[in-house]
Design a protein around this motif. Structure first.
Motif, short mmCIF file in Angstrom:
data_model
loop_
_atom_site.label_atom_id
_atom_site.label_comp_id
_atom_site.label_asym_id
_atom_site.label_seq_id
_atom_site.Cartn_x
_atom_site.Cartn_y
_atom_site.Cartn_z
N MET A 173 0.83 -1.20 0.00
CA MET A 173 0.00 0.00 0.00
C MET A 173 0.87 1.25 0.00
SD MET A 173 -3.15 -0.77 -0.25
CE MET A 173 -4.00 0.71 0.31
N ASP A 174 1.95 1.24 0.76
CA ASP A 174 2.85 2.39 0.76
C ASP A 174 3.40 2.64 -0.63
OD1 ASP A 174 2.46 2.88 3.43
OD2 ASP A 174 4.25 1.79 4.09
N GLY A 175 3.76 1.56 -1.32
CA GLY A 175 4.26 1.71 -2.68
C GLY A 175 3.21 2.25 -3.63
N LEU A 176 1.97 1.78 -3.48
CA LEU A 176 0.87 2.28 -4.30
C LEU A 176 0.65 3.77 -4.07
CD1 LEU A 176 -1.68 1.68 -6.13
CD2 LEU A 176 -2.92 1.42 -3.97
N PHE A 177 0.66 4.18 -2.80
CA PHE A 177 0.46 5.59 -2.50
C PHE A 177 1.59 6.44 -3.08
CE2 PHE A 177 -1.90 4.08 1.51
CZ PHE A 177 -3.10 4.04 0.82
N ARG A 178 2.82 5.94 -3.01
CA ARG A 178 3.94 6.69 -3.61
C ARG A 178 3.75 6.82 -5.12
NH1 ARG A 178 7.00 3.87 0.26
NH2 ARG A 178 7.49 2.21 -1.22
#
Length: 365
Positions: A248-253
């Motif tokens: 999810m952190d990667g998606l948000f980035r």
């Protein structure tokens, strides 16, 4: 050999119990020794020094979906080993059963290949490791399935008595010390920051590349480059690539780069992502009509399956309002059963909306 008071007490108080259990398990040899001897010898080998279980724990920690299992197992093994090898074995100093000349234990031991061990007998280190690892998996997983992990601990206990390298009371002692390790490892693993479990090595590499290139040129992701693509005349087409993220952190980035969002407005939640897609944040004007192309979507479907969904709801449950806990607990239980909406389905439903203040379509490629 001079026995400690504890070893002498175990040998006398439980002599009948240990002999009865050893005799009963020896019937496996009588019934089908050709099968049970190599099979239980192999099971016993898996627990030697805890090496196999330690390597398995580390392997599980390499993958985000199984990192909680691996972390809990490794902590459980470490605590169990500490309790067993540092505390109880030196304190009790109980000799191995096969060292008792003329005993039935020595007879069984000679019959089954004379497996020797270098340390003391109580509690069983093999059983401690097997119980710690199995209990860690049981506590961490779906109880309808994870209880099967305890069968490994059961097989380990039987193997140690079968080979006559441990008394039954040694094995029971290992159950206790292994349980201490399992419960303690589970408790500690629950206090580890969520970022540890959701971190992804590929995302880390991506951040290093972006930092090295200053956010420009080859170091930028496909999504960032795609933000400059011209509109198709009706909707502004933007591209995200599932190959660039798996958390999810990667998606948000990815979305933050795509919309050229500054640090103060960066997206870190689904609610914030919903606001971002409505426009007016970053380089996309308010009310913009968007079309999102999600490349490598099948990879993302797997990345954000039920494993990631469980992690997502566990995180929400820890910080949600008490009034929302029953609903979060129900959603978490559903995800653990492999039922209900996955995180990927939740994401696609959030993106592909054309209601008031949010006009976005989505294609999965």
């Amino acid at each position: 050999m001079q026995l400690t008071a504890l070893a002498l007490w175990l040998n006398t108080a439980f002599a009948g119990f240990d002999e009865a259990v050893a005799t009963a398990i020896h019937q496996l040899y009588v019934a089908a020794g050709w099968f049970f001897t190599p099979f239980l010898s192999f099971i016993s080998l898996l627990g030697k020094g805890g090496i196999f279980l330690i390597l398995l724990s580390i392997a599980l920690m390499l993958f985000r979906k199984t990192r909680r299992y691996g972390t809990t197992m490794l902590l459980a093994l470490a605590i169990g080993a500490l309790v067993t090898n540092v505390c109880f074995k030196p304190l009790v100093a109980r000799p191995r059963p096969y060292t008792h000349d003329g005993s039935i234990f020595q007879q069984y031991w000679e019959m089954l290949g004379k497996h020797t061990e270098s340390d003391k007998s109580f509690p069983s280190g093999h059983m401690t490791a097997a119980m710690a690892a199995s209990l860690a998996v049981f506590l961490r997983g779906n109880k309808k399935v994870s209880w099967t992990a305890l069968l490994f601990a059961l097989a380990m206990g039987v193997s140690r008595i079968y080979l006559s390298v441990h008394y039954a009371t040694d094995v029971l002692g290992g159950v206790i010390t292994g349980s201490i390790g399992g419960f303690a490892g589970y408790a500690i693993s629950n206090r580890i920051p969520e970022s540890f479990y959701t971190a992804d090595f590929r995302d880390y590499i991506d951040r290093l590349k972006a930092k090295k290139s200053g956010g420009k040129g080859a170091g930028r992701s496909t999504a960032a480059a795609a933000a400059a693509e011209p509109s198709d005349g009706r909707r502004r087409t933007l591209v995200i690539d599932g190959a660039n993220f798996s958390t999810m952190d990667g998606l948000f980035r990815e979305f933050n780069r795509l919309f050229d969002v500054g640090p103060d407005e960066a997206v870190h939640s689904l609610d914030a992502l919903n606001d971002l897609l409505g426009g007016g944040i970053g380089k996309i004007p308010a009310g913009a009509r968007l079309h999102i192309r999600w490349l490598n979507s099948e990879k993302s479907r797997e990345d954000f399956g039920y494993g990631a969904t469980v992690i997502y709801y566990e995180k929400l449950l820890r910080r949600c309002h008490p009034n929302n806990r029953p609903r979060m607990e129900a959603l978490l239980a559903e995800a653990r059963r492999g039922e209900g909406e996955t995180l990927f389905e939740k994401l696609t439903a959030l993106i592909a909306r054309t209601d008031t203040g949010h006009d976005c379509t989505l294609s999965l490629e």
